[in-house]
Each structure stands twice: as C-alpha cells, then as structure tokens.
Write a protein that holds these residues in place. Structure first.
Motif, PDB file in Angstrom:
ATOM      1  N   ARG A   7       0.841  -1.202   0.000  1.00 44.42           N
ATOM      2  CA  ARG A   7       0.000   0.000   0.000  1.00 44.42           C
ATOM      3  C   ARG A   7       0.874   1.250   0.000  1.00 44.42           C
ATOM      4  NH1 ARG A   7      -2.063  -3.107   3.855  1.00 44.42           N
ATOM      5  NH2 ARG A   7      -1.200  -1.788   5.512  1.00 44.42           N
ATOM      6  N   LEU A  23       0.572   5.716  -0.192  1.00 47.53           N
ATOM      7  CA  LEU A  23      -0.229   6.931  -0.102  1.00 47.53           C
ATOM      8  C   LEU A  23       0.581   8.066  -0.698  1.00 47.53           C
ATOM      9  CD1 LEU A  23      -2.878   8.196   1.117  1.00 47.53           C
ATOM     10  CD2 LEU A  23      -1.464   8.830   3.086  1.00 47.53           C
ATOM     11  N   GLU A  79      -1.793  -1.217  -4.082  1.00 46.79           N
ATOM     12  CA  GLU A  79      -2.827  -0.201  -3.869  1.00 46.79           C
ATOM     13  C   GLU A  79      -2.171   1.162  -3.691  1.00 46.79           C
ATOM     14  OE1 GLU A  79      -6.110   1.117  -0.484  1.00 46.79           O
ATOM     15  OE2 GLU A  79      -5.180  -0.870  -0.398  1.00 46.79           O
ATOM     16  N   VAL A  84      -3.292   5.296  -3.131  1.00 43.46           N
ATOM     17  CA  VAL A  84      -4.323   6.294  -2.868  1.00 43.46           C
ATOM     18  C   VAL A  84      -3.694   7.674  -3.003  1.00 43.46           C
ATOM     19  CG1 VAL A  84      -5.885   7.245  -1.104  1.00 43.46           C
ATOM     20  CG2 VAL A  84      -5.620   4.758  -1.345  1.00 43.46           C
ATOM     21  N   TYR A  85      -4.443   8.614  -3.573  1.00 44.89           N
ATOM     22  CA  TYR A  85      -3.976   9.995  -3.715  1.00 44.89           C
ATOM     23  C   TYR A  85      -4.661  10.880  -2.677  1.00 44.89           C
ATOM     24  CZ  TYR A  85      -2.022   9.141  -8.463  1.00 44.89           C
ATOM     25  OH  TYR A  85      -1.297   8.693  -9.537  1.00 44.89           O
ATOM     26  N   VAL A 120      -5.643   4.317 -10.104  1.00 44.22           N
ATOM     27  CA  VAL A 120      -5.916   4.839  -8.757  1.00 44.22           C
ATOM     28  C   VAL A 120      -7.386   5.208  -8.672  1.00 44.22           C
ATOM     29  CG1 VAL A 120      -5.400   6.670  -7.092  1.00 44.22           C
ATOM     30  CG2 VAL A 120      -3.560   5.662  -8.458  1.00 44.22           C
ATOM     31  N   GLU A 178      -9.069   5.943  -5.612  1.00 44.50           N
ATOM     32  CA  GLU A 178      -9.434   6.735  -4.438  1.00 44.50           C
ATOM     33  C   GLU A 178      -8.586   8.001  -4.395  1.00 44.50           C
ATOM     34  OE1 GLU A 178     -10.339   6.073   0.340  1.00 44.50           O
ATOM     35  OE2 GLU A 178      -9.519   4.444  -0.896  1.00 44.50           O
ATOM     36  N   GLU A 218      -8.549  11.809  -2.400  1.00 48.40           N
ATOM     37  CA  GLU A 218      -9.086  12.647  -1.329  1.00 48.40           C
ATOM     38  C   GLU A 218      -8.538  14.065  -1.451  1.00 48.40           C
ATOM     39  OE1 GLU A 218      -8.147  10.987   2.458  1.00 48.40           O
ATOM     40  OE2 GLU A 218      -9.293   9.147   2.126  1.00 48.40           O
ATOM     41  N   HIS A 277      -5.258   5.186   5.903  1.00 50.03           N
ATOM     42  CA  HIS A 277      -4.918   4.299   4.786  1.00 50.03           C
ATOM     43  C   HIS A 277      -3.790   3.317   5.114  1.00 50.03           C
ATOM     44  CE1 HIS A 277      -7.694   6.323   2.153  1.00 50.03           C
ATOM     45  NE2 HIS A 277      -7.227   7.484   2.575  1.00 50.03           N
TER      46      HIS A 277
END
Length: 255
Positions: free
Chosen positions: A26, A28, A54, A56-57, A92, A94, A96, A122
């Motif tokens: 994962r 971020l 995975e 996430v931005y 990607v 997700e 936020e 996350h």
C-alpha cells in the motif's frame, strides 16, 4: 546551508540510481495540487497498480487558484474532476482532498495533523510526496505549496505513529500507524532511487493529458505533444543513471 550549496558539482558526478523497494502493498501519495503527481511520478504509479499494489492519492488543495481565467469557485470543481479522471488512467480509484487553500498552504501543525490522519486512515508502507526543497536544482525556484506539503508529509510519517502527537485523532477512531517504511520524494534534484518508466509511460502521458483545461491555459503547444515531450524527456534524462533505462526518480527516506 542552502540548497545551492548542496547541489552536485563537476567534481561530484551523480551516483547510480538504485531500484525502488518492491516489498510493499500500500502506498499513499500526498501532494499540493491536481497535476503534481502527473508531472512527477504517474508512470511509476501505473506500474505499481499493474502489479496489484494499492495507491491512494491525497491532495491538499483542489487547485482552485491555478487558472488565471477561471474564478476559484469554477476552477476548483473542474480541476477535481480532471484529477479523478487522471488518477483512474493509472489505476488509482481513491482520491481525497484536504481543502487547504491553493497558493497559500501553511506549513504547521494543522497541515501535519491532516496528513497524519490520512496516513492513519490508509495505513501505507510507502508514502510519496513532491519536492520539499526551495529549488528544483540550481536556481529553479519551487513554490511555497510544494515546500509546505512535502515537508509536512515527511514529518507526518512520524506523527502518524505517535499516539501522543495529535491525540484527538485517536479519539476520532484513527489509531496510530507506525508502519510507514519509506517516504519517497518525486521531482527531487537529489534522487537516490528510480523505477522503470517504460511500462507506464503511455498511460502517464494520457493521465497528464486529462488535465486539459490546465494545460491549455499553461501553454500554446498542442496538449498531447506537450505532455509526451515533458514526460519522455524527464524519463530519458534519468536513464544515464539507471543503466540506460528511462525512469521515474525518487529521493528515498527510509524510516
């Protein structure tokens, strides 16, 4: 000591870039604006998501002050839509937004707390951000937003694991996360590691191209040609230090 004093000289040839770690699941990515990741490292992100990782931005702002001809109330939602579409191109799903104000982000505890909260939510092993130094190398001046978010992200990677810093996050149900193993800084003038850009480069071009409104306001050049030239040029420039392989570079800070 200033950034200029730390720049490589002719007497100190750039070191060979090492491959980025691969033993993680994962990540971020925390940056200031829509398009920061697309200019910085989306070819690497495409390769990572292809491998089942995975990503996430998290964006500090919606980029609402980024287009001179559009009022922020119009520009912010437009750039948010472009960012979500851009992220989807490289796998990607997700994205936020922290809703700090574009152009006037302040480094400090409020920003550190918001990023630490995202890290706790996350629970990444790898955190990615953009150049936190005053310059891009030499006299190419960086923006205050990039500097503030980059520095705060480096700090928040530690804050997220300390239950006595921002204890209100624990009260909100966000338990400490001390599992960040690295912070990788894209766009650094002092890179240490790299990722083969070739598998993700075409998608990186398409991903940057999703920021069409911003690009059309930025340059008179044909948008696809502009995106391709910028991204392939950067990847090819890194190849000399990465065994001849076009690459996305990072400055890696282990924790």
């Amino acid at each position: 000591m200033s950034d200029l004093e730390n720049e490589p000289t002719d007497r100190q040839p750039p070191a060979h870039l090492r491959p980025m770690p691969e033993d993680w699941r994962r990540a971020l990515a925390v940056v200031a604006h829509p398009d920061d990741l697309e200019y910085g490292c989306s070819a690497a992100v495409a390769g990572w998501t292809d491998a089942g990782r995975e990503v996430v931005y998290v964006l500090a702002t919606r980029g609402e002050a980024g287009i001179d001809t559009l009022a922020p109330a119009v520009c912010g939602p437009l750039r948010e839509r472009e960012q979500r579409a851009s992220a989807a191109v490289v796998g990607v799903g997700e994205v936020e937004f922290l809703d700090h104000k574009d152009g006037v982000i302040e480094y400090g505890t409020a920003l550190r707390r918001d990023i630490a909260a995202a890290i706790r939510r996350h629970r990444p092993e790898l955190v990615i951000t953009l150049n936190h130094r005053d310059t891009w190398g030499g006299v190419a001046w960086n923006t205050p937003d990039h500097v503030a978010v980059g520095r705060a992200t480096l700090d928040a990677a530690s804050d997220a694991g300390n239950r006595w810093i921002f204890p209100e996050l624990t009260e909100q149900g966000l338990e400490p996360w001390d599992g960040v193993r690295w912070v990788a800084v894209a766009g650094s003038s002092r890179p240490t590691h790299a990722v083969d850009a070739r598998p993700g480069l075409e998608r990186a071009v398409r991903s940057l191209l999703e920021h069409r409104a911003y690009i059309e306001a930025l340059t008179d050049e044909e948008p696809e040609a502009y995106c391709r030239t910028f991204l392939t040029g950067g990847a090819e420039a890194a190849a000399e230090r990465f065994g001849g392989v076009p690459a996305v570079t990072f400055e890696l800070f282990p924790r």
